[in-house]
Design an enzyme around this catalytic site. Structure first.
Site, short mmCIF file in Angstrom:
data_model
loop_
_atom_site.label_atom_id
_atom_site.label_comp_id
_atom_site.label_asym_id
_atom_site.label_seq_id
_atom_site.Cartn_x
_atom_site.Cartn_y
_atom_site.Cartn_z
CE1 TYR A 35 13.30 32.13 2.85
CE2 TYR A 35 13.53 29.75 2.56
CZ TYR A 35 13.25 31.01 2.05
OH TYR A 35 12.90 31.13 0.73
NE ARG A 84 -6.28 1.78 11.82
CZ ARG A 84 -5.04 1.56 11.42
NH1 ARG A 84 -4.13 2.51 11.52
NH2 ARG A 84 -4.69 0.38 10.92
CG MET A 133 9.92 24.41 -2.26
SD MET A 133 8.93 25.55 -3.25
CE MET A 133 7.76 26.14 -2.02
CE LYS A 135 -0.30 -0.03 5.04
NZ LYS A 135 -1.15 0.17 6.22
#
Length: 362
Positions: free
Chosen positions: A257, A133, A305, A35
């Site tokens: 940053y 769940r 990024m 998956k």
């Protein structure tokens, strides 16, 4: 064209890890979890490698993932839909494509009952032994047996459950889940399935008729404090980028940053062409290791990024164009994930379409 970021998947490693599964649970059949695009490794390539090793079954989350495998002509190995079907159209398609349907709620039974009586439905029943769940309450087992008796065309594949704390070796929860699951199915026919990777490795009582390995197939450890290598596994995925700049800065200069990190002395800073748009977590802090020229170097400043910056003092011979290892052999994904406060699962699944994938030993 030279790729910025490359993920190299060694299919021989995945085949090796399947053999480790079989050695660990020699009396169990193996349903391999592919998956989430095989945990970010590429579902089609991985499924083909597993099919070549005659894996007993494949597990996907949903219909879209199953159809991707069928369209790639993976036709012989059984495929189970772990979340089952969500519409009558999907139910009919599951029958047509000969998919196994994991049924976890009575509304899904109602969907399947809308199919013609002649439809051969392959069903697993999922039981909730404590994960809370998905799954039927354990008290519903007699009702589910009666459902099978009403539908002779339905073919029971087995009864499965999922462990919530298998990676917590000191927790009593896993033993409790196994015990209540077994008690609920006492005298009930049909194969059993309990173990995920952590359950398979750490809890022998969870190695029943079927095991469902995921993470360990990809060479990473599901157990805290252990790497895949320490468990006899081979990491399958290597993520690499390259140095695109090296700059020298005086002491006290801010990097990146927010200016969250400053040079403690005159030193070289490397710029690596990878960032959160490629799947490298923005929350990775300064000090997270990468490797340049076989030497570990710490990430400094914030992940942006498209780039990260690294302290090149431990690798004084580094040059522009040198490969940079984000994780792989020598730098376990489990270790890198710990710096982000997450797991290797999330690193693998977080890689984006901008990463160039290539496969070895197919």
């Amino acid at each position: 064209m030279t790729p910025r970021v490359t993920a190299t998947v060694d299919l021989a490693a995945i085949r090796h890890n399947l053999r480790v599964v079989r050695q660990t649970a020699p009396r169990s059949k193996v349903m391999a979890a592919v998956k989430a695009d095989a945990y970010g490794h590429g579902a089609v390539a991985v499924a083909r490698a597993l099919e070549a090793e005659q894996v007993d079954g494949l597990a996907v989350a949903c219909m879209e993932e199953a159809l991707k495998l069928r369209e790639a002509h993976l036709l012989h190995t059984p495929i189970a839909l772990l979340e089952g079907v969500i519409s009558i159209e999907e139910a009919a398609l599951a029958v047509y494509e000969r998919l196994q349907v994991v049924v976890h709620d009575h509304w899904q039974i109602a969907l399947l009952e809308q199919l013609p009586d002649s439809a051969e439905v392959q069903v697993w029943f999922k039981l909730d032994s404590g994960m809370h769940r998905l799954g039927f309450p354990l008290s519903d087992v007699p009702r589910l047996v009666a459902t099978l008796q009403r539908h002779p065309g339905w073919k029971l594949q087995g009864w499965l459950t999922h462990l919530s704390c298998a990676d917590e070796l000191d927790s009593p929860v896993t033993a409790q889940q196994i015990a209540v699951y077994r008690a609920a199915l006492e005298g009930v026919p049909g194969p059993r399935s309990i173990a995920n990777s952590a359950g398979l490795l750490a809890w022998p009582d969870a190695r029943v008729d079927w095991v469902r390995p995921g993470l360990m197939l990809y060479g990473a450890s599901p157990l805290p404090g252990k790497t895949g290598r320490e468990l006899g596994l081979v990491p399958a995925l290597t993520l690499e980028s390259r140095l695109i700049a090296i700059r020298e800065f005086a002491a006290g200069e801010p990097i990146g940053y927010g200016q969250t990190w400053r040079t403690p002395e005159r030193m070289p800073i490397g710029v690596v062409a990878v960032g959160y748009a490629d799947g490298v977590h923005r929350c990775l802090p300064s000090g997270t290791p990468l490797m340049v020229g076989g030497r570990r170097v710490p990430l400094v400043g914030r992940v942006s990024m498209d780039m990260v910056t690294v302290d090149l003092r431990p690798a004084p011979q580094a040059a522009v164009g040198d490969p940079v290892l984000l994780w792989g052999d020598g730098l376990p994904a489990e270790e890198v994930a710990s710096y982000a406060g997450t797991l290797a699962y999330e690193l693998f699944c977080g890689l984006t379409q901008r990463v160039r994938f290539r496969y070895r030993n197919g």
